[in-house]
Design a protein around this motif. Structure first.
Motif, PDB file in Angstrom:
ATOM      1  N   ASP A 134      80.560  13.627 -17.934  1.00 56.24           N
ATOM      2  CA  ASP A 134      80.237  14.168 -19.256  1.00 56.24           C
ATOM      3  C   ASP A 134      79.495  13.117 -20.079  1.00 56.24           C
ATOM      4  N   LEU A 135      78.484  13.566 -20.822  1.00 54.73           N
ATOM      5  CA  LEU A 135      77.735  12.673 -21.700  1.00 54.73           C
ATOM      6  C   LEU A 135      78.266  12.784 -23.119  1.00 54.73           C
ATOM      7  N   CYS A 136      78.525  11.637 -23.720  1.00 54.66           N
ATOM      8  CA  CYS A 136      79.077  11.584 -25.069  1.00 54.66           C
ATOM      9  C   CYS A 136      78.304  10.541 -25.881  1.00 54.66           C
ATOM     10  N   THR A 137      78.542  10.495 -27.178  1.00 58.08           N
ATOM     11  CA  THR A 137      77.866   9.515 -28.024  1.00 58.08           C
ATOM     12  C   THR A 137      78.884   8.672 -28.795  1.00 58.08           C
ATOM     13  N   VAL A 138      78.472   7.453 -29.097  1.00 59.77           N
ATOM     14  CA  VAL A 138      79.260   6.527 -29.897  1.00 59.77           C
ATOM     15  C   VAL A 138      78.353   5.993 -31.000  1.00 59.77           C
ATOM     16  N   SER A 139      78.901   5.831 -32.205  1.00 62.14           N
ATOM     17  CA  SER A 139      78.118   5.351 -33.346  1.00 62.14           C
ATOM     18  C   SER A 139      78.820   4.181 -34.013  1.00 62.14           C
ATOM     19  N   GLY A 140      78.035   3.330 -34.684  1.00 54.18           N
ATOM     20  CA  GLY A 140      78.631   2.210 -35.400  1.00 54.18           C
ATOM     21  C   GLY A 140      77.606   1.354 -36.112  1.00 54.18           C
ATOM     22  N   TRP A 141      78.121   0.461 -36.951  1.00 51.85           N
ATOM     23  CA  TRP A 141      77.285  -0.459 -37.716  1.00 51.85           C
ATOM     24  C   TRP A 141      77.391  -1.878 -37.159  1.00 51.85           C
ATOM     25  N   GLY A 142      77.614  -2.007 -35.863  1.00 50.81           N
ATOM     26  CA  GLY A 142      77.800  -3.330 -35.283  1.00 50.81           C
ATOM     27  C   GLY A 142      76.495  -4.023 -34.956  1.00 50.81           C
ATOM     28  N   ARG A 143      76.606  -5.152 -34.275  1.00 57.13           N
ATOM     29  CA  ARG A 143      75.439  -5.932 -33.896  1.00 57.13           C
ATOM     30  C   ARG A 143      74.580  -5.183 -32.884  1.00 57.13           C
ATOM     31  N   THR A 144      73.295  -5.539 -32.835  1.00 55.32           N
ATOM     32  CA  THR A 144      72.395  -4.991 -31.825  1.00 55.32           C
ATOM     33  C   THR A 144      72.003  -6.057 -30.816  1.00 55.32           C
ATOM     34  N   SER A 145      72.672  -7.204 -30.875  1.00 53.05           N
ATOM     35  CA  SER A 145      72.514  -8.260 -29.883  1.00 53.05           C
ATOM     36  C   SER A 145      73.849  -8.989 -29.773  1.00 53.05           C
ATOM     37  N   LEU A 146      73.889 -10.032 -28.958  1.00 48.76           N
ATOM     38  CA  LEU A 146      75.147 -10.744 -28.756  1.00 48.76           C
ATOM     39  C   LEU A 146      75.573 -11.556 -29.975  1.00 48.76           C
ATOM     40  N   PRO A 196      75.296 -12.467 -34.459  1.00 47.30           N
ATOM     41  CA  PRO A 196      75.105 -11.860 -35.776  1.00 47.30           C
ATOM     42  C   PRO A 196      73.631 -11.859 -36.156  1.00 47.30           C
ATOM     43  N   PRO A 197      73.219 -11.103 -37.153  1.00 48.52           N
ATOM     44  CA  PRO A 197      74.068 -10.286 -38.017  1.00 48.52           C
ATOM     45  C   PRO A 197      74.254  -8.885 -37.456  1.00 48.52           C
ATOM     46  N   PRO A 198      75.244  -8.149 -37.953  1.00 44.57           N
ATOM     47  CA  PRO A 198      75.426  -6.756 -37.546  1.00 44.57           C
ATOM     48  C   PRO A 198      74.344  -5.875 -38.159  1.00 44.57           C
ATOM     49  N   SER A 199      74.281  -4.648 -37.696  1.00 45.04           N
ATOM     50  CA  SER A 199      73.277  -3.711 -38.197  1.00 45.04           C
ATOM     51  C   SER A 199      73.654  -3.192 -39.581  1.00 45.04           C
ATOM     52  N   ASP A 200      72.652  -3.062 -40.445  1.00 43.37           N
ATOM     53  CA  ASP A 200      72.883  -2.453 -41.757  1.00 43.37           C
ATOM     54  C   ASP A 200      72.917  -0.928 -41.654  1.00 43.37           C
ATOM     55  N   VAL A 201      72.184  -0.389 -40.686  1.00 46.41           N
ATOM     56  CA  VAL A 201      72.086   1.065 -40.553  1.00 46.41           C
ATOM     57  C   VAL A 201      72.937   1.555 -39.396  1.00 46.41           C
ATOM     58  N   LEU A 202      73.342   2.805 -39.463  1.00 48.28           N
ATOM     59  CA  LEU A 202      74.171   3.390 -38.420  1.00 48.28           C
ATOM     60  C   LEU A 202      73.367   3.526 -37.128  1.00 48.28           C
ATOM     61  N   MET A 203      73.919   2.982 -36.044  1.00 48.32           N
ATOM     62  CA  MET A 203      73.308   3.075 -34.721  1.00 48.32           C
ATOM     63  C   MET A 203      74.128   4.010 -33.851  1.00 48.32           C
ATOM     64  N   GLU A 204      73.507   4.526 -32.793  1.00 46.43           N
ATOM     65  CA  GLU A 204      74.221   5.399 -31.872  1.00 46.43           C
ATOM     66  C   GLU A 204      73.742   5.157 -30.446  1.00 46.43           C
ATOM     67  N   PRO A 259      89.647  -7.093 -27.367  1.00 45.77           N
ATOM     68  CA  PRO A 259      89.584  -5.966 -28.299  1.00 45.77           C
ATOM     69  C   PRO A 259      88.340  -6.161 -29.140  1.00 45.77           C
ATOM     70  N   TRP A 260      87.709  -5.070 -29.545  1.00 48.88           N
ATOM     71  CA  TRP A 260      86.433  -5.178 -30.229  1.00 48.88           C
ATOM     72  C   TRP A 260      86.611  -5.214 -31.731  1.00 48.88           C
ATOM     73  N   ALA A 261      87.359  -6.178 -32.239  1.00 47.48           N
ATOM     74  CA  ALA A 261      87.549  -6.301 -33.681  1.00 47.48           C
ATOM     75  C   ALA A 261      86.481  -7.206 -34.270  1.00 47.48           C
ATOM     76  N   GLY A 262      86.402  -7.214 -35.607  1.00 48.77           N
ATOM     77  CA  GLY A 262      85.420  -8.055 -36.267  1.00 48.77           C
ATOM     78  C   GLY A 262      84.040  -7.456 -36.167  1.00 48.77           C
ATOM     79  N   ALA A 263      82.996  -8.269 -36.373  1.00 50.96           N
ATOM     80  CA  ALA A 263      81.625  -7.770 -36.304  1.00 50.96           C
ATOM     81  C   ALA A 263      81.285  -7.417 -34.876  1.00 50.96           C
ATOM     82  N   GLY A 264      80.689  -6.250 -34.665  1.00 54.24           N
ATOM     83  CA  GLY A 264      80.397  -5.811 -33.322  1.00 54.24           C
ATOM     84  C   GLY A 264      79.017  -5.235 -33.199  1.00 54.24           C
ATOM     85  N   ARG A 265      78.753  -4.459 -32.139  1.00 55.71           N
ATOM     86  CA  ARG A 265      77.401  -3.986 -31.958  1.00 55.71           C
ATOM     87  C   ARG A 265      77.350  -2.687 -31.178  1.00 55.71           C
ATOM     88  N   ILE A 266      76.288  -1.921 -31.401  1.00 57.15           N
ATOM     89  CA  ILE A 266      75.874  -0.880 -30.481  1.00 57.15           C
ATOM     90  C   ILE A 266      74.722  -1.482 -29.691  1.00 57.15           C
TER      91      ILE A 266
END
Length: 263
Positions: A145-157, A159-167, A15-22
């Motif tokens: 169908d093409l859809c989008t997902v957004s979040g403030w998670g990590r941008t690599s495997l 830490p740290p997670p992203s400060d800005v909203l990613m999509e 499950p993708w709990a805790g700090a995560g990433r786009i």
């Protein structure tokens, strides 16, 4: 930074709990997704994060596994944010007073991974904070169908997670794809999503964020495979529409002084 190496093919479900990433995404245009909610989840020893989305001024949808831990002492929803590390004037911080976790949620296999959060007060709707419509019981997305997902998670495997909203933009896949990877995949209540040829994915902690297709929330970020980008499981919102409306109706009852649920 956003392009990652595929390190292993081990089929470990998480499950993708805790700090995560786009992964493989891009920074969202500031405040272009005014329905996005940042969940700050505190227990006795640590603070974690998840995503969510506003469906009514007093209600946020997210993934059950984000708040299932009985040791959680406080959940705070932050609306109207782009850079979560700053005190932006657009932000509204509201405490969660009630967590409606689906009664048949299973942490073992991710079934019924949905929670409705009741806010302590109604959010102020403006250009930075808005509701998003969600799929009705008879509305479905199709493979391709093409859809989008957004979040403030990590941008690599790591830490740290992203400060800005990613999509990131992802494609809905045929059910048989996820049936190969997830033994308990249920097409009626789950959506199979991902990009097989590119390293693009939500991962741990972008949990709870919406899968938005044609400006409507159809899925909730739920589960993935450890260190893989494809495929991913999303909770199918249309399957839970009756349950969501049942719980929303109970909000007013709980607000009546002296009612059993208000005590």
């Amino acid at each position: 930074m956003l392009l990652l190496l595929l390190l292993t093919n081990a089929f470990v479900l998480l499950p993708w709990a805790g700090a995560g990433r786009i992964t493989g995404g891009r920074e969202a245009v500031a405040h272009s997704r005014p329905y996005m909610a940042f969940l700050k989840i505190k227990n006795a020893t640590k603070t974690s994060r998840c995503g969510g989305f506003l469906i009514r001024p007093d209600a946020v949808l997210s993934a059950a596994h984000c708040v299932y831990n009985k040791g959680i002492v406080k959940v705070t929803v932050i609306l109207g944010a782009h850079n979560i590390s700053r005190k932006e004037p657009s932000q509204q911080k509201i405490s969660v007073v009630k967590r409606f976790i689906h009664p048949e949620y299973s942490g073992k296999d991710g079934k019924n991974d949905i929670v409705l959060l009741k806010l302590k007060k109604k959010a102020k709707i403006n250009e930075y904070v808005q509701n998003i419509s969600f799929a009705k019981e008879n509305e479905h997305v199709r493979a391709g169908d093409l859809c989008t997902v957004s979040g403030w998670g990590r941008t690599s495997l790591y830490p740290p997670p992203s400060d800005v909203l990613m999509e990131v933009e992802l494609k809905v896949q045929k059910a048989k794809i996820c049936q190969q990877f997830f033994r308990n995949y249920q097409p009626q209540s789950m959506i199979c999503v991902g990009d097989e040829n590119r390293k693009k994915s939500p991962q741990r902690g972008d949990s709870g964020g919406p899968l938005v297709c044609n400006k409507k929330a159809h899925g909730i970020v739920s589960r993935g495979i450890k260190l893989r980008f494809f495929p991913e499981l999303f909770t199918r919102i249309s399957h839970f529409e009756p349950w969501i409306h049942e719980k929303l109706r109970s909000f007013a009852i709980q607000d009546i002084p002296g009612s059993p649920s208000s005590k």
